[in-house]
Scaffold this motif. Structure first.
Motif, PDB file in Angstrom:
ATOM      1  N   LEU A   1       0.826  -1.214   0.000  1.00 24.71           N
ATOM      2  CA  LEU A   1       0.000   0.000   0.000  1.00 24.71           C
ATOM      3  C   LEU A   1       0.856   1.258   0.000  1.00 24.71           C
ATOM      4  CD1 LEU A   1      -3.083  -0.519   2.360  1.00 24.71           C
ATOM      5  CD2 LEU A   1      -3.070  -0.012  -0.072  1.00 24.71           C
ATOM      6  N   GLY A   2       1.925   1.244   0.768  1.00 23.70           N
ATOM      7  CA  GLY A   2       2.822   2.395   0.801  1.00 23.70           C
ATOM      8  C   GLY A   2       3.452   2.666  -0.559  1.00 23.70           C
ATOM      9  N   LEU A   3       3.905   1.599  -1.231  1.00 24.84           N
ATOM     10  CA  LEU A   3       4.499   1.784  -2.555  1.00 24.84           C
ATOM     11  C   LEU A   3       3.448   2.245  -3.562  1.00 24.84           C
ATOM     12  CD1 LEU A   3       7.014  -1.183  -2.753  1.00 24.84           C
ATOM     13  CD2 LEU A   3       7.542   1.247  -2.690  1.00 24.84           C
ATOM     14  N   LEU A   4       2.229   1.727  -3.448  1.00 24.60           N
ATOM     15  CA  LEU A   4       1.158   2.172  -4.343  1.00 24.60           C
ATOM     16  C   LEU A   4       0.893   3.664  -4.142  1.00 24.60           C
ATOM     17  CD1 LEU A   4      -1.089   1.745  -6.395  1.00 24.60           C
ATOM     18  CD2 LEU A   4      -2.541   0.935  -4.520  1.00 24.60           C
ATOM     19  N   LEU A   5       0.825   4.098  -2.897  1.00 26.58           N
ATOM     20  CA  LEU A   5       0.621   5.526  -2.626  1.00 26.58           C
ATOM     21  C   LEU A   5       1.788   6.357  -3.151  1.00 26.58           C
ATOM     22  CD1 LEU A   5      -0.922   5.391   0.952  1.00 26.58           C
ATOM     23  CD2 LEU A   5      -2.086   5.911  -1.197  1.00 26.58           C
ATOM     24  N   GLY A   6       3.010   5.830  -3.037  1.00 29.27           N
ATOM     25  CA  GLY A   6       4.171   6.528  -3.569  1.00 29.27           C
ATOM     26  C   GLY A   6       4.119   6.669  -5.080  1.00 29.27           C
ATOM     27  N   VAL A   7       3.703   5.606  -5.769  1.00 28.48           N
ATOM     28  CA  VAL A   7       3.576   5.658  -7.231  1.00 28.48           C
ATOM     29  C   VAL A   7       2.488   6.648  -7.630  1.00 28.48           C
ATOM     30  CG1 VAL A   7       2.889   4.318  -9.260  1.00 28.48           C
ATOM     31  CG2 VAL A   7       4.510   3.353  -7.629  1.00 28.48           C
ATOM     32  N   LEU A   8       1.359   6.624  -6.903  1.00 25.06           N
ATOM     33  CA  LEU A   8       0.285   7.576  -7.195  1.00 25.06           C
ATOM     34  C   LEU A   8       0.736   9.016  -6.962  1.00 25.06           C
ATOM     35  CD1 LEU A   8      -2.767   5.653  -5.703  1.00 25.06           C
ATOM     36  CD2 LEU A   8      -2.304   6.088  -8.126  1.00 25.06           C
ATOM     37  N   ALA A   9       1.514   9.234  -5.908  1.00 27.63           N
ATOM     38  CA  ALA A   9       2.031  10.574  -5.637  1.00 27.63           C
ATOM     39  C   ALA A   9       3.010  11.016  -6.730  1.00 27.63           C
ATOM     40  CB  ALA A   9       2.718  10.609  -4.269  1.00 27.63           C
ATOM     41  N   ALA A  10       3.867  10.100  -7.181  1.00 27.99           N
ATOM     42  CA  ALA A  10       4.802  10.427  -8.268  1.00 27.99           C
ATOM     43  C   ALA A  10       4.037  10.742  -9.548  1.00 27.99           C
ATOM     44  CB  ALA A  10       5.773   9.270  -8.495  1.00 27.99           C
ATOM     45  N   GLY A  11       2.971   9.994  -9.805  1.00 26.57           N
ATOM     46  CA  GLY A  11       2.145  10.268 -10.975  1.00 26.57           C
ATOM     47  C   GLY A  11       1.456  11.609 -10.893  1.00 26.57           C
ATOM     48  N   ALA A  12       0.998  11.969  -9.697  1.00 23.09           N
ATOM     49  CA  ALA A  12       0.359  13.273  -9.521  1.00 23.09           C
ATOM     50  C   ALA A  12       1.379  14.395  -9.691  1.00 23.09           C
ATOM     51  CB  ALA A  12      -0.292  13.354  -8.146  1.00 23.09           C
ATOM     52  N   LEU A  13       2.588  14.192  -9.171  1.00 25.63           N
ATOM     53  CA  LEU A  13       3.639  15.189  -9.312  1.00 25.63           C
ATOM     54  C   LEU A  13       3.997  15.401 -10.787  1.00 25.63           C
ATOM     55  CD1 LEU A  13       5.867  16.978  -7.963  1.00 25.63           C
ATOM     56  CD2 LEU A  13       7.324  14.953  -8.053  1.00 25.63           C
ATOM     57  N   ALA A  14       4.031  14.312 -11.546  1.00 29.29           N
ATOM     58  CA  ALA A  14       4.379  14.396 -12.971  1.00 29.29           C
ATOM     59  C   ALA A  14       3.169  14.733 -13.837  1.00 29.29           C
ATOM     60  CB  ALA A  14       4.992  13.074 -13.420  1.00 29.29           C
TER      61      ALA A  14
ATOM     62  N   LEU B   1       0.185  -5.512  -7.404  1.00 28.71           N
ATOM     63  CA  LEU B   1      -0.009  -5.552  -8.856  1.00 28.71           C
ATOM     64  C   LEU B   1      -0.325  -4.167  -9.419  1.00 28.71           C
ATOM     65  CD1 LEU B   1      -1.968  -8.880  -9.363  1.00 28.71           C
ATOM     66  CD2 LEU B   1       0.329  -8.341 -10.134  1.00 28.71           C
ATOM     67  N   LEU B   2      -1.199  -3.442  -8.748  1.00 33.41           N
ATOM     68  CA  LEU B   2      -1.545  -2.102  -9.226  1.00 33.41           C
ATOM     69  C   LEU B   2      -0.330  -1.168  -9.163  1.00 33.41           C
ATOM     70  CD1 LEU B   2      -3.764  -0.317 -10.350  1.00 33.41           C
ATOM     71  CD2 LEU B   2      -4.438   0.224  -8.003  1.00 33.41           C
ATOM     72  N   ALA B   3       0.460  -1.275  -8.107  1.00 33.48           N
ATOM     73  CA  ALA B   3       1.662  -0.447  -7.997  1.00 33.48           C
ATOM     74  C   ALA B   3       2.636  -0.750  -9.130  1.00 33.48           C
ATOM     75  CB  ALA B   3       2.335  -0.661  -6.638  1.00 33.48           C
ATOM     76  N   LEU B   4       2.828  -2.025  -9.448  1.00 33.09           N
ATOM     77  CA  LEU B   4       3.750  -2.393 -10.525  1.00 33.09           C
ATOM     78  C   LEU B   4       3.271  -1.914 -11.890  1.00 33.09           C
ATOM     79  CD1 LEU B   4       4.949  -5.973  -9.559  1.00 33.09           C
ATOM     80  CD2 LEU B   4       6.336  -3.918  -9.808  1.00 33.09           C
ATOM     81  N   VAL B   5       2.004  -2.107 -12.171  1.00 33.37           N
ATOM     82  CA  VAL B   5       1.466  -1.672 -13.467  1.00 33.37           C
ATOM     83  C   VAL B   5       1.555  -0.164 -13.601  1.00 33.37           C
ATOM     84  CG1 VAL B   5      -0.632  -1.522 -14.856  1.00 33.37           C
ATOM     85  CG2 VAL B   5      -0.017  -3.688 -13.792  1.00 33.37           C
ATOM     86  N   LEU B   6       1.166   0.555 -12.560  1.00 27.39           N
ATOM     87  CA  LEU B   6       1.208   2.017 -12.621  1.00 27.39           C
ATOM     88  C   LEU B   6       2.642   2.535 -12.662  1.00 27.39           C
ATOM     89  CD1 LEU B   6      -1.696   3.078 -10.239  1.00 27.39           C
ATOM     90  CD2 LEU B   6      -1.705   2.878 -12.730  1.00 27.39           C
ATOM     91  N   ALA B   7       3.556   1.882 -11.964  1.00 21.66           N
ATOM     92  CA  ALA B   7       4.959   2.308 -12.003  1.00 21.66           C
ATOM     93  C   ALA B   7       5.540   2.101 -13.405  1.00 21.66           C
ATOM     94  CB  ALA B   7       5.777   1.545 -10.964  1.00 21.66           C
ATOM     95  N   GLY B   8       5.232   0.967 -14.016  1.00 23.11           N
ATOM     96  CA  GLY B   8       5.702   0.737 -15.383  1.00 23.11           C
ATOM     97  C   GLY B   8       5.109   1.738 -16.351  1.00 23.11           C
ATOM     98  N   SER B   9       3.842   2.023 -16.189  1.00 23.36           N
ATOM     99  CA  SER B   9       3.180   3.013 -17.029  1.00 23.36           C
ATOM    100  C   SER B   9       3.755   4.397 -16.788  1.00 23.36           C
ATOM    101  CB  SER B   9       1.680   3.006 -16.742  1.00 23.36           C
ATOM    102  OG  SER B   9       1.024   3.964 -17.518  1.00 23.36           O
TER     103      SER B   9
END
Length: 196
Positions: A43-56, A93-101
């Motif tokens: 969950l923490g990594l998913l939130l981190g990926v979502l935050a990075a996506g929002a920043l970008a 799984l969601l964190a990995l897919v979103l991070a790759g995207s």
């Protein structure tokens, strides 16, 4: 198919990072999720990926099918192994897919292919040209979304004829168009001397 990520230009810190750094970060995220399967970490990594996506300021179109799949997978995990496992698997799984995207959305394809060419140089000793590896990856990255378009068009055509429940009305045109596309690409490669 759109989750594969088409480059979305920007000036965020993530856009300015080099492709090697982004791919190394993606590998680290994957390894952490694999080696430390804890729901809190996922969950923490998913939130981190979502935050990075929002920043970008990255848009993630086409998430609905993935979320439906994750909901089904989460329900199964909940039934079989409990809520903690369900949260861990789905968040990972969601964190990995979103991070790759996120990597493909913030990095131009030519930069990723240049990196791949440099990384594949040792394969030259085995008789494989690094440009061939990069071409194969580029073809896959272009072909997967194109096949998604063919699938959608075939489904729409079957629906327009009132045959949406007939697998044959959907699968046969999809197969024929896919094979025709493969032949066209093969002929184009051969015409440029790349098919040998």
């Amino acid at each position: 198919m759109r989750l594969l990520g088409i480059h979305q230009p920007g000036s965020s810190p993530l856009h300015r990072l080099g492709p090697g750094t982004k791919l190394a970060g993606l590998a680290v995220v994957g390894l952490v999720l694999l080696l430390l399967p804890r729901w809190q970490l996922a969950l923490g990594l998913l939130l981190g990926v979502l935050a990075a996506g929002a920043l970008a300021r990255v848009r993630w179109p086409g998430l609905a099918p993935l979320l439906v799949l994750l909901a089904a997978l989460g329900a199964f995990q909940l039934w079989q192994r409990g809520w903690e496992q369900a949260v861990q698997v789905c968040a990972a799984l969601l964190a990995l897919v979103l991070a790759g995207s996120l990597v493909t959305a913030t990095t131009p394809a030519d930069c990723l292919l240049d990196l791949l060419v440099r990384a594949a140089r040792p394969l030259r000793r085995l008789g494989l040209r690094e440009e061939t590896v990069a071409l194969a990856v580029a073809l896959v990255l272009r072909t997967v979304p194109a096949l998604g378009e063919v699938l959608a068009e075939s489904r729409d055509a079957a629906r327009a004829r009132g045959l949406e429940r007939s697998p044959r009305a959907f699968l046969v045109p999809t197969a024929v168009r896919t094979v025709a596309r493969a032949h066209t690409v093969g002929e184009a490669l051969a015409a440029r001397g790349l098919g040998e």
